[in-house]
Design an enzyme around this catalytic site. Structure first.
Site, short mmCIF file in Angstrom:
data_model
loop_
_atom_site.label_atom_id
_atom_site.label_comp_id
_atom_site.label_asym_id
_atom_site.label_seq_id
_atom_site.Cartn_x
_atom_site.Cartn_y
_atom_site.Cartn_z
N ASN A 1 63.35 54.59 29.52
CA ASN A 1 63.05 53.28 30.11
C ASN A 1 62.49 53.49 31.52
O ASN A 1 63.23 53.90 32.42
CB ASN A 1 64.34 52.45 30.14
CG ASN A 1 64.13 51.05 30.68
OD1 ASN A 1 63.11 50.76 31.29
ND2 ASN A 1 65.11 50.19 30.49
N CYS B 1 62.62 45.13 35.26
CA CYS B 1 61.80 45.60 34.14
C CYS B 1 60.72 44.61 33.73
O CYS B 1 59.80 44.97 32.98
CB CYS B 1 62.69 45.93 32.93
SG CYS B 1 63.88 47.21 33.29
N HIS C 1 58.26 46.13 26.37
CA HIS C 1 59.00 46.93 27.35
C HIS C 1 59.84 47.94 26.56
O HIS C 1 60.41 47.61 25.52
CB HIS C 1 59.89 46.01 28.19
CG HIS C 1 60.87 46.78 29.04
ND1 HIS C 1 60.50 47.86 29.81
CD2 HIS C 1 62.21 46.63 29.22
CE1 HIS C 1 61.56 48.33 30.43
NE2 HIS C 1 62.61 47.61 30.09
O1 UT7 Z 1 65.42 47.56 30.73
C1 UT7 Z 1 66.44 46.66 31.03
C2 UT7 Z 1 67.06 46.18 29.83
N1 UT7 Z 1 68.06 47.10 29.36
C3 UT7 Z 1 68.37 47.12 28.08
O2 UT7 Z 1 67.74 46.42 27.32
C4 UT7 Z 1 69.53 47.97 27.62
C5 UT7 Z 1 70.32 47.19 26.61
N2 UT7 Z 1 71.51 47.88 26.13
C6 UT7 Z 1 71.44 48.98 25.34
O3 UT7 Z 1 70.39 49.50 25.07
C7 UT7 Z 1 72.73 49.50 24.74
O4 UT7 Z 1 73.76 48.59 24.98
C8 UT7 Z 1 73.14 50.88 25.28
C9 UT7 Z 1 72.21 51.95 24.75
C10 UT7 Z 1 73.13 50.90 26.80
C11 UT7 Z 1 74.56 51.24 24.82
O5 UT7 Z 1 74.64 51.16 23.41
P1 UT7 Z 1 75.89 50.42 22.74
O6 UT7 Z 1 75.73 50.58 21.28
O7 UT7 Z 1 75.89 49.03 23.28
O8 UT7 Z 1 77.11 51.28 23.24
P2 UT7 Z 1 78.36 50.83 24.13
O9 UT7 Z 1 77.95 50.61 25.54
O10 UT7 Z 1 79.05 49.72 23.43
O11 UT7 Z 1 79.26 52.13 24.05
C12 UT7 Z 1 79.77 52.60 22.81
C13 UT7 Z 1 80.55 53.87 23.07
C14 UT7 Z 1 81.58 53.73 24.18
O12 UT7 Z 1 82.71 54.49 23.81
P3 UT7 Z 1 84.02 53.73 23.24
O13 UT7 Z 1 84.44 52.82 24.34
O14 UT7 Z 1 83.57 53.04 22.01
O15 UT7 Z 1 84.94 54.88 22.99
C15 UT7 Z 1 80.92 54.40 25.36
O16 UT7 Z 1 81.84 54.93 26.28
O17 UT7 Z 1 79.67 54.93 23.47
C16 UT7 Z 1 80.15 55.51 24.70
N3 UT7 Z 1 79.02 55.97 25.47
C17 UT7 Z 1 78.48 57.19 25.32
N4 UT7 Z 1 78.80 58.23 24.54
C18 UT7 Z 1 78.02 59.33 24.61
C19 UT7 Z 1 78.31 55.29 26.40
N5 UT7 Z 1 77.31 56.04 26.87
C20 UT7 Z 1 77.40 57.23 26.21
C21 UT7 Z 1 76.63 58.41 26.27
N6 UT7 Z 1 76.98 59.43 25.46
N7 UT7 Z 1 75.55 58.55 27.08
#
Ligand code: UT7
Length: 338
Positions: free
Chosen positions: A295, A131, A265
């Protein structure tokens, strides 16, 4: 011994007896026709529009059709950047493409685009910085222009992440989209007040396992999929991008008050908001496309620049700060006077 850092601290632009500096003469973008909404994804996998909006700000993304390859989209964006600059392909003597999704291992996407544009001189190559590919490309182009190695450079970010996503992994497949963006950069010896003021690029391979493409050319029979530990990447993004924007300001003895636009970004609205707040910018000074593009990796900054230049927000004389973080980890920033 103190070695020179990757940071290029320089006096802004040129004087008659100095090397040329680099101006942004044209910006262009291309987005695939097909739009996929959050609701459409929710009809296929266990996710919801509400979850995606709340966690990322994304409402939809563009997804490439088979003919919309990295080369095809990159060429379209490049042509629009050249049109905006009011020049033809004959003004180009270098093409640098940031992509993680090239059509093939080689020839490089940049060389394929060079051929498609009908350019037969100069050089062309791809760079792999995920990225951060566009920020890296701008940094390299600026250094080569200042060194006199080229005069008219296309820096392109072009990505078809839809082809490397695991569409069963809801943690990643909802986050990305396809597209391409390009800028035409030119050596400038006339306008001392315009151009790329400084660039600051970094990498730290200790974090290669938190965001990567699984399987690679040479690793037989392994499908290539993007893998991400979202929480860890988020944590690093907030800290490292804050460092990169502070570094850009400090290197030029500027403050947040000098910035007209942050063009970040576009990975996640929460990260973008954090950077805007850190710089004390009003929300309307931050260019946002992640809601509609998701993204698009190396394409996201030039696509956002293209939108803000075309709709008249970014005007000649404005000071723009760009920043990105991606797999590697790689990250960086640049200050540009339009
Ligand atoms: O461009 C390269 C750089 N990339 C980035 O900068 C991305 C950085 N990271 C992020 O933007 C965030 O971490 C995410 C958007 C990817 C995820 O958000 P989060 O608040 O960190 O969520 P998480 O991964 O901690 O997941 C929270 C919950 C989980 O469920 P449990 O374990 O709490 O029951 C996931 O399984 O959300 C669940 N989950 C979803 N639920 C519905 C993960 N993906 C989804 C989804 N829909 N698509």
């Amino acid at each position: 011994m103190t070695l020179p850092s990757t940071t290029s601290d320089r006096a802004p632009c040129t004087t008659p007896d100095r090397a040329p500096c680099t101006t942004v003469n044209g910006v262009g973008g291309y987005l695939p026709e097909r739009i996929v909404t959050n609701d459409e994804l929710a009809s296929r996998i266990d996710t919801s529009d509400a979850w995606i909006r709340e966690r990322t700000g994304i409402t939809q993304r563009h997804i490439a059709s088979p003919h919309e390859t990295a080369t095809f989209m990159g060429e379209q964006a490049a042509r629009r950047a050249l049109d905006a600059a009011g020049v033809g392909p004959d003004a180009v003597d270098a093409i640098i493409v940031g992509t993680s999704t090239p059509d093939q291992g080689f020839p490089a996407t940049a060389v394929a685009i060079q051929g498609a544009l009908g350019v037969t001189r100069g050089f062309a190559f791809d760079l792999s910085a995920a990225c951060s590919g566009f920020v890296y490309g701008v940094s390299i182009a600026d250094a080569m222009i200042r060194a006199g190695q080229c005069h008219g450079v296309l820096v392109i970010g072009t990505e078809v992440y839809s082809r490397i996503l695991n569409w069963q992994d809801r943690g990643t497949c909802v986050l990305f989209g396809d597209g391409a963006g390009a800028v035409f950069l030119r050596a400038n010896t006339e306008h001392a007040d315009r151009g790329i003021i400084s660039t600051h690029i970094h990498a730290d391979g200790r974090y290669g396992d938190i965001l990567y493409i699984d399987g690679a050319t040479g690793q037989t029979a392994k499908p290539q999929h993007l893998v991400m530990n979202g929480r860890e990447v988020f944590r690093h993004a907030v800290g490292k991008l804050a460092g990169a924007v502070d570094e850009a300001l400090a290197a030029n003895h500027l403050t947040h008050n000098d910035i007209d636009w942050l063009v970040p970004h576009q990975a996640n609205l929460r990260i973008i908001d954090a950077m805007g707040k850190r710089l004390n910018l009003r929300p309307e000074q931050v260019v946002i496309t992640v809601d509609r593009h998701a993204n698009t990796s190396a394409a996201s900054i030039p696509l956002a620049l293209d939108e803000a230049v075309r709709d008249g927000r970014i005007q000649p004389g404005h000071l723009i700060l760009i920043e990105a973080l991606g797999g590697g980890l790689t990250w960086g920033s640049a200050l540009i006077r339009f």
